[in-house]
Write an enzyme that holds these catalytic residues in place. Structure first.
Site, PDB file in Angstrom:
ATOM      1  N   HIS A 131      42.676  43.218  49.758  1.00 44.84           N
ATOM      2  CA  HIS A 131      42.914  41.788  49.340  1.00 44.84           C
ATOM      3  C   HIS A 131      44.060  41.969  48.064  1.00 44.84           C
ATOM      4  O   HIS A 131      43.921  42.766  47.390  1.00 44.84           O
ATOM      5  CB  HIS A 131      41.744  41.134  48.522  1.00 44.84           C
ATOM      6  CG  HIS A 131      41.406  39.702  48.645  1.00 44.84           C
ATOM      7  ND1 HIS A 131      42.248  39.172  47.092  1.00 44.84           N
ATOM      8  CD2 HIS A 131      40.963  38.756  48.812  1.00 44.84           C
ATOM      9  CE1 HIS A 131      41.957  37.995  46.957  1.00 44.84           C
ATOM     10  NE2 HIS A 131      41.297  37.719  48.037  1.00 44.84           N
ATOM     11  N   ASP A 208      35.844  47.284  44.888  1.00 44.16           N
ATOM     12  CA  ASP A 208      35.950  45.922  44.933  1.00 44.16           C
ATOM     13  C   ASP A 208      34.831  45.513  45.768  1.00 44.16           C
ATOM     14  O   ASP A 208      34.859  45.724  46.959  1.00 44.16           O
ATOM     15  CB  ASP A 208      37.330  45.511  45.691  1.00 44.16           C
ATOM     16  CG  ASP A 208      37.430  44.250  45.923  1.00 44.16           C
ATOM     17  OD1 ASP A 208      36.697  43.277  45.681  1.00 44.16           O
ATOM     18  OD2 ASP A 208      38.739  43.824  46.439  1.00 44.16           O
ATOM     19  N   GLN A 211      33.037  41.324  48.711  1.00 44.99           N
ATOM     20  CA  GLN A 211      32.455  41.099  49.815  1.00 44.99           C
ATOM     21  C   GLN A 211      31.068  42.229  50.232  1.00 44.99           C
ATOM     22  O   GLN A 211      30.965  42.051  51.246  1.00 44.99           O
ATOM     23  CB  GLN A 211      33.377  41.215  51.147  1.00 44.99           C
ATOM     24  CG  GLN A 211      34.431  40.604  51.034  1.00 44.99           C
ATOM     25  CD  GLN A 211      34.052  38.757  51.092  1.00 44.99           C
ATOM     26  OE1 GLN A 211      33.002  38.526  51.489  1.00 44.99           O
ATOM     27  NE2 GLN A 211      35.111  38.068  50.553  1.00 44.99           N
ATOM     28  N   LYS A 234      30.696  33.764  45.791  1.00 42.09           N
ATOM     29  CA  LYS A 234      30.515  34.379  47.132  1.00 42.09           C
ATOM     30  C   LYS A 234      28.839  34.600  47.518  1.00 42.09           C
ATOM     31  O   LYS A 234      28.933  35.225  48.552  1.00 42.09           O
ATOM     32  CB  LYS A 234      31.245  35.572  47.456  1.00 42.09           C
ATOM     33  CG  LYS A 234      32.750  35.150  47.252  1.00 42.09           C
ATOM     34  CD  LYS A 234      33.790  36.274  47.637  1.00 42.09           C
ATOM     35  CE  LYS A 234      35.158  36.066  47.497  1.00 42.09           C
ATOM     36  NZ  LYS A 234      35.782  35.253  48.396  1.00 42.09           N
ATOM     37  N   CYS A 373      44.610  36.172  51.796  1.00 40.47           N
ATOM     38  CA  CYS A 373      45.097  37.175  50.709  1.00 40.47           C
ATOM     39  C   CYS A 373      45.350  38.302  50.993  1.00 40.47           C
ATOM     40  O   CYS A 373      44.906  39.322  50.176  1.00 40.47           O
ATOM     41  CB  CYS A 373      44.160  36.674  49.531  1.00 40.47           C
ATOM     42  SG  CYS A 373      44.083  35.107  48.528  1.00 40.47           S
TER      43      CYS A 373
HETATM   44  N1  PLP Z   1      38.446  41.127  47.025  1.00 42.55           N
HETATM   45  C1  PLP Z   1      37.891  40.731  48.161  1.00 42.55           C
HETATM   46  C2  PLP Z   1      37.841  41.711  49.147  1.00 42.55           C
HETATM   47  C3  PLP Z   1      37.790  39.441  48.503  1.00 42.55           C
HETATM   48  O1  PLP Z   1      37.643  38.887  49.660  1.00 42.55           O
HETATM   49  C4  PLP Z   1      38.230  38.563  47.326  1.00 42.55           C
HETATM   50  C5  PLP Z   1      38.360  36.986  47.593  1.00 42.55           C
HETATM   51  O2  PLP Z   1      37.938  36.639  48.592  1.00 42.55           O
HETATM   52  C6  PLP Z   1      38.438  38.775  46.223  1.00 42.55           C
HETATM   53  C7  PLP Z   1      38.951  40.570  45.952  1.00 42.55           C
HETATM   54  C8  PLP Z   1      38.865  38.020  44.916  1.00 42.55           C
HETATM   55  O3  PLP Z   1      37.844  37.355  44.677  1.00 42.55           O
HETATM   56  P1  PLP Z   1      38.025  36.128  43.621  1.00 42.55           P
HETATM   57  O4  PLP Z   1      38.993  35.141  44.146  1.00 42.55           O
HETATM   58  O5  PLP Z   1      36.780  35.533  43.346  1.00 42.55           O
HETATM   59  O6  PLP Z   1      38.652  36.834  42.313  1.00 42.55           O
END
Ligand code: PLP
Length: 415
Positions: A131, A208, A211, A234, A373
């Site tokens: 992401h 990270d 998910q 989430k 993203c």
């Molecule tokens: N990393 C992953 C795998 C994600 O799916 C997301 C958001 O969809 C993020 C990072 C970023 O999350 P946030 O927008 O809550 O900072």
């Protein structure tokens, strides 16, 4: 079999659906089929009520006032930290920093840990499936320090190419960052094994977990990583709050991210000494009510049971993938595998992802369209954009059928 080993009953969506007022909505003539859970989940009334209760009873500032409302607010805030830290098995609650979201957690580590240590010749290793939140901070930090950013590639199946990952890991690797679950492919990376390998070459590791924490049991001690970031909205919680877990020794060796009130030990006109973690990283007045709602969401998930939730999601994911396979001209990014989380990002040979999402919305089905993203990942699959259907504990087989019916309409119109 002793009592502790009695298998838990499978999770039925009917058990939880009454808790989600949003599920009563109709979109035009259709019941809402909310399949956009990778982007944001719905909120149960327990979370809404916890936030409401905070504002109705003790909406005072934390850590400052010596009066009842402030003490209650502080207790609510710190008890939230404790429950969220316990959920990911953090050894100490002071290792859990409240952030705005996963993005802020990763940026905090990139800035306060990596930027201060990386130098020319050092390497940071990420993957092609990132992401943007786990890519751009590393681009910026390597550019600023003269370090090199490396990318582990993927197999055509969407799985991480482990041979490629290991070939890029060396004594020069000072930082490794990776997603536990891809938000596009639904791939689950073997973060425990990769963390052990990264630690063996002396690298610091961030996971990270945006998910993974919402969808499966996560144990930071078991993984063995140094940092782990996730978001509240989430996992049934409110927007605007997330968690960054870090090993205490590392957090203690880091300078503050932002400065100002609440993060100090002593201040003179010339100089400031900083508070211990986690306060050092929580400058200014925090999102107290959101922390309370975040913990209420964690309590909700704990009551449901993360193993049950995960099993149910895997079962429904299988059904979704089987049904999607019936649609002619539909390609899912990444191959299905047994135990795949409830994420299917697909394109259609005859319709643009945005048109697909719009037509589905007209029939009550909420999916996301775009590159989610993860633009480089889409390019890897020669795709500009996909529609993504993603599941959570309240989703039903009937909602998948509604998705399939909607895709039938898309085919009638475009195909
Ligand atoms: N990393 C992953 C795998 C994600 O799916 C997301 C958001 O969809 C993020 C990072 C970023 O999350 P946030 O927008 O809550 O900072």
């Amino acid at each position: 079999m002793n009592e502790d080993e009695v298998p838990c009953t499978p999770l039925s969506p009917e058990e939880v659906r009454p808790d989600f007022p949003q599920l009563n909505r109709r979109i035009g003539d259709y019941p809402l089929a909310y399949l956009d859970n990778t982007a944001a989940t719905l909120k149960p009334r327990q979370v809404i009520e916890a936030i409401d209760h905070f504002y109705a009873t003790c909406p005072a500032n934390v850590h400052r006032g010596i009066h009842t409302l402030s003490e209650e607010a502080t207790d609510a805030y710190e008890s939230s930290r404790k429950r969220i830290a316990a959920f990911i098995h953090a050894p100490r609650e002071s290792e859990l920093i409240f952030t705005r979201n996963t993005t802020e957690g990763i940026n905090l580590v990139a800035d306060c840990w990596a930027r201060r240590r990386l130098k020319p010749g050092d390497e940071v290793l990420v993957t092609v499936m990132e992401h943007h939140a786990n890519l751009i901070p590393w681009q910026i930090v390597t550019e600023a320090t003269g370090a090199t950013l490396k990318f582990a590639r993927l197999h055509p199946s969407g799985q991480l190419d482990l041979d490629d990952w290991y070939s890029k890991l060396s004594e020069r690797t000072k930082f490794v960052s990776m997603p536990q679950v891809s938000n596009v492919l639904g791939v689950i990376n073997p973060v425990k094994t990769l963390t052990a390998a990264a630690k063996a070459v002396g690298a610091t590791v961030l996971v990270d977990a945006a998910q993974s924490v919402p969808h499966m049991p996560v144990d930071v001690v078991d993984i063995g990583c140094d940092f782990l970031a996730f978001s509240g909205y989430k996992l049934l919680g409110p927007f605007g709050i997330g968690g960054l877990w870090g090993r205490y020794e590392l957090l203690d060796a880091m300078p503050p991210y932002q400065t100002g009130g609440s993060m100090i030990h002593t201040v003179t006109l010339e100089k400031t000494t900083f508070a211990d973690p986690p306060q050092r990283f929580e400058a200014g007045t925090p999102s107290i009510a959101d922390a309370v709602g975040f913990a209420a969401a964690i309590d909700y998930l704990t009551n449901v049971g993360m193993d049950r939730l995960h099993q149910r999601e895997i079962e429904l994911s299988k059904y979704m993938h089987e049904r999607l396979a019936e649609i002619p001209g539909l390609r899912i990014l990444g191959e299905y595998f047994e135990g795949k989380p409830g994420i299917a990002s697909f394109d259609l040979a005859y319709a643009h992802a945005h048109d697909v999402a719009q037509f589905l919305s007209d029939e009550g089905v909420a999916v996301r369209a775009g590159h989610h993203c993860a633009e480089p990942l889409h390019h890897e699959f020669n795709s500009e954009s996909t529609s993504r259907a993603s599941l959570y504990l309240y989703n039903t087989e009937a909602e998948i059928d509604q998705l399939i019916a909607g895709l039938g309409t898309v085919r009638e119109i475009f195909g």
